[in-house]
Design a protein around this motif. Structure first.
Motif, PDB file in Angstrom:
ATOM      1  N   LEU A   1       0.809  -1.647  -0.305  1.00  0.00           N
ATOM      2  CA  LEU A   1       0.185  -0.215   0.058  1.00  0.00           C
ATOM      3  C   LEU A   1       1.078   1.265  -0.711  1.00  0.00           C
ATOM      4  CD1 LEU A   1      -2.050  -2.308   1.708  1.00  0.00           C
ATOM      5  CD2 LEU A   1      -2.911  -0.531   2.420  1.00  0.00           C
ATOM      6  N   HIS A   2       0.784   1.679  -0.533  1.00  0.00           N
ATOM      7  CA  HIS A   2       1.357   3.323  -1.010  1.00  0.00           C
ATOM      8  C   HIS A   2       0.414   4.362  -1.457  1.00  0.00           C
ATOM      9  CE1 HIS A   2       1.677   2.734  -5.361  1.00  0.00           C
ATOM     10  NE2 HIS A   2       2.244   1.478  -5.112  1.00  0.00           N
ATOM     11  N   GLN A   3       1.197   5.980  -0.303  1.00  0.00           N
ATOM     12  CA  GLN A   3       0.186   6.941  -1.405  1.00  0.00           C
ATOM     13  C   GLN A   3       1.150   7.717  -3.074  1.00  0.00           C
ATOM     14  OE1 GLN A   3      -1.712   9.979   1.237  1.00  0.00           O
ATOM     15  NE2 GLN A   3      -0.658   9.168   2.952  1.00  0.00           N
ATOM     16  N   LYS A   4       2.305   7.647  -3.091  1.00  0.00           N
ATOM     17  CA  LYS A   4       2.523   7.870  -4.168  1.00  0.00           C
ATOM     18  C   LYS A   4       3.064   7.327  -4.935  1.00  0.00           C
ATOM     19  CE  LYS A   4       2.928  12.792  -2.241  1.00  0.00           C
ATOM     20  NZ  LYS A   4       2.426  13.469  -2.767  1.00  0.00           N
ATOM     21  N   ASN A   5       3.537   7.999  -5.673  1.00  0.00           N
ATOM     22  CA  ASN A   5       4.260   6.520  -7.123  1.00  0.00           C
ATOM     23  C   ASN A   5       5.536   5.675  -6.198  1.00  0.00           C
ATOM     24  OD1 ASN A   5       1.661   7.179  -8.846  1.00  0.00           O
ATOM     25  ND2 ASN A   5       3.157   8.898 -10.022  1.00  0.00           N
ATOM     26  N   ILE A   6       5.436   4.508  -7.314  1.00  0.00           N
ATOM     27  CA  ILE A   6       6.650   4.488  -6.303  1.00  0.00           C
ATOM     28  C   ILE A   6       7.585   3.701  -7.790  1.00  0.00           C
ATOM     29  CG2 ILE A   6       8.369   1.973  -5.418  1.00  0.00           C
ATOM     30  CD1 ILE A   6       5.414   1.911  -3.926  1.00  0.00           C
ATOM     31  N   SER A   7       9.092   3.990  -7.724  1.00  0.00           N
ATOM     32  CA  SER A   7       9.343   3.976  -9.316  1.00  0.00           C
ATOM     33  C   SER A   7      10.540   2.352  -8.857  1.00  0.00           C
ATOM     34  CB  SER A   7      10.977   4.579  -9.492  1.00  0.00           C
ATOM     35  OG  SER A   7      12.042   3.516  -8.227  1.00  0.00           O
ATOM     36  N   GLU A   8      10.105   2.073 -10.159  1.00  0.00           N
ATOM     37  CA  GLU A   8      10.335   0.598 -10.858  1.00  0.00           C
ATOM     38  C   GLU A   8      11.516  -0.455  -9.169  1.00  0.00           C
ATOM     39  OE1 GLU A   8      10.817  -2.290 -14.096  1.00  0.00           O
ATOM     40  OE2 GLU A   8       9.998  -0.264 -14.485  1.00  0.00           O
TER      41      GLU A   8
END
Lengths: 345, 283
Positions: free
Chosen positions: A108-115
């Protein structure tokens, strides 16, 4: 020599009575305050990772209660997990379901996560599970360092070489222009033209004034931010060569204009071009040829090496600056003689 | 001592000459007046003679040596007073002279003594930016004397000065001449020129229209004249050279028809001769 000392004293007195000296003192106080008290030592965002063990056996819950969970902080409920994520938008939440043998993870995350970050999270979770299964992984790679590893520099101090380079640029390039326009405006340059002073003394005196101001400013800045653990002699040499080069370039450009308004676009263009190497300083992998040939690039790199030594040689940078100074002096002499010391051309 | 031969100068480079084929000679110890209205080319000639402006065409010789072959040491021998004061505004009057003196490799005069001579002793420690226009003019004049020059170039040295201060400056100029200094005086003040100069040259539109001693010019061109002040839509002044038929006719007409306030006969001044030669006034 008498004429030079006299001219230097005159230029120094004028510089000290100029408002620019107060601008410099103000800038010095601001920058020292900024580096020492406002900039954090580390810019890393707080990417905490929270884990909620939803499995029946609650193995993770038990393990983390007994010992530290590495990068993970254990929470007791889905609600607590969501509350933690809400509090810190950069954090990552992990929900564990299934069993140690057949684990299921939901991220679960709010911001985009890089690959790249996704892979790091995967690796961390795999390592966690492998550890719980009792599997010890051997490292399949080896790291060798070409040079002795430098100490990790606090982020606020890494800005010192950049700020010092800008100071060299501003003092040398911008203030000499202001100084010369003042002389043109009050007409005092005409009085000098019909004195035996000559071109050589005129240039040398101006360069010396800005070298002294640059040294006082530069050394104060470094001593107040990094302390005395710096090679002051090499630092002084770099400041002298840098200020001299940019003062000469400043004279070459300012000769062709009569006031700061006429000079503005060309002057600011040259100044901006010379600020470009700051990009390469921030992103060392981005250093195209056209940036590396800008003198401020060499000054910035050499200053970084002097202030935070890693064993690299600064001789190429010094050579470049010496050659630059000789070339700039030659051009400066010609333009001052032909444009500044003779009217109606 | 100084020879100027066939001097030309074109600022625009389009063949429009600000100085057009000018030649003259100045003897040692002479005060040479270069007279003409604003824009006549006086300062251009002075600037070429001092090396401020590049020599385009012609020759300027100092004791036979060309100006464009002079080394920097030439400036030890000359002093230049500019029409527009050009001082270091952030330096005091004393500092302006002291630092300027330091550029010369010949013995220089005491700045304080010079300031006293030009009436600036009390303001010696004030910044030049706080000086009035007249004070700046005097400081520039004092600066021109600091190296005790053999040749002085003075561009409007008494412009903007009150009569008493102007007299003080003229006294110093005369003293310098007595000491053997050669002086090139550029001015549009014919009275100052008449009082000081051994030789004058009238300059108009970049050309010399007459050149001789003031006395010879008066003998050659001077005619007895009459100055008339009369009322016609306000007060009018006019000078008539009665030897000229046209002037005589106009003078008679005015005397007969207009309301005359004053009539004075007078010896021709340099200004009147200039007007006669060029049809232009000086101011």
């Amino acid at each position: 020599m008498k004429a030079f000392i006299n001219l230097f004293k005159k230029d120094m007195v004028i510089a000290l009575r100029n408002a620019l000296i107060w601008v410099l003192i103000g800038t010095l106080v601001l920058l020292v305050g900024f580096v020492r008290f406002l900039m954090p030592e580390d810019f890393q965002q707080n990417q905490s990772q929270y884990i909620y063990d939803k499995s029946q056996e609650q193995v993770l819950q038990k393990v983390f209660t007994q010992s530290e969970g590495g990068n993970f902080t254990i929470v007791n409920s889905q609600k607590a997990l969501e509350a933690s994520l809400e509090k810190n938008p950069y954090s990552i939440g992990v929900v564990f379901e299934g069993s140690i043998d057949q684990p299921q993870f939901s991220i679960l995350h709010q911001k985009n996560i890089s690959e790249k970050n996704q892979r790091i999270i995967n690796a961390s979770l795999e390592k966690l599970i492998a550890g719980l299964r009792g599997i010890e992984r051997t490292q399949q790679y080896q790291v060798e360092f070409l040079r002795q590893q430098a100490k990790v520099i606090p982020k606020n101090l890494t800005s010192v070489p950049v700020l010092l380079t800008f100071e060299v640029l501003i003092i040398g390039f911008l203030f000499i222009a202001v100084f010369m326009f003042q002389e043109k405006n009050e007409g005092s340059i005409r009085a000098y033209q019909i004195s035996p002073g000559g071109v050589f003394l005129y240039i040398i005196s101006k360069v010396m004034v800005f070298i002294v101001i640059g040294l006082l400013y530069g050394l104060s800045f470094v001593l107040l931010t990094l302390g005395t653990s710096v090679n002051l002699l090499t630092l002084s040499l770099l400041i002298v060569l840098g200020v001299a080069l940019y003062t000469l370039i400043g004279i070459i450009v300012a000769v062709f204009f009569n006031n700061i308004s006429d000079w503005f676009f060309v002057g600011m263009g040259v100044l901006t071009l010379n600020i470009l190497p700051a990009i390469s300083y921030g992103l060392p992998t981005f250093a195209p040829k056209f940036i590396t040939i800008i003198p401020s690039y060499s000054i910035m790199s050499a200053l970084r090496e002097v202030l935070f030594p890693t064993g690299k040689s600064i001789v190429p940078a010094l050579n470049m600056l010496i050659i630059g100074n000789i070339l700039a002096f030659g051009i400066c002499y010609l333009v001052v003689k032909r444009r500044l010391m003779k009217e109606g051309q | 001592m100084i020879q100027v031969k066939n001097l030309y100068h074109d600022y625009s480079g389009k063949g429009k000459h600000a100085v057009n084929d000018i030649s003259f000679e100045i003897n040692k110890g002479e005060i040479f007046g270069f007279l003409g209205p604003s824009g006549a080319g006086k300062s251009t000639v002075q600037n070429i003679m001092t090396g401020l402006l590049k020599l385009q065409k012609g020759e300027v010789l100092y004791q036979g040596k060309a100006i464009n072959q002079m080394k920097n040491s030439f400036y030890n021998e000359i002093g230049v007073s500019f029409e527009h004061p050009n001082l270091y505004a952030k330096l005091t009057g004393y500092e302006n002279l002291k630092y300027y003196a330091g550029l010369f490799s010949v013995p220089t005069l005491d700045p304080m003594e010079l300031l006293e001579r030009v009436g600036l002793l009390e303001s010696a420690n004030k910044r030049a930016s706080a000086y009035s226009k007249g004070m700046k003019q005097r400081l520039v004049f004092a600066r021109a004397l600091i190296n005790n020059p053999n040749i002085l170039f003075l561009d409007e040295p008494t412009s903007g000065l009150d009569p008493s201060t102007a007299n003080k400056i003229k006294e110093i100029i005369k003293e310098k001449q007595q000491d053997g200094c050669t002086i090139f005086l550029t001015t549009h003040n014919m009275f100052a020129a008449e009082e000081l100069c051994n030789h004058v040259a009238f300059l108009n539109d970049g050309k010399i229209v007459a050149s001789d001693s003031p006395r010879n010019l008066k003998l050659q061109y001077g005619e007895n004249s009459v100055k008339v002040e009369y009322q016609k839509d306000g007060l009018k002044k006019k000078i008539f050279f009665l030897d000229k038929e046209e002037d005589k006719k106009e003078f008679n007409e005015i005397v007969n028809k207009e309301k005359i306030q004053t009539i004075h006969t007078q010896e021709a001044t340099l200004e009147q001769i200039f007007i006669k030669l060029t049809g232009r006034e000086l101011a």
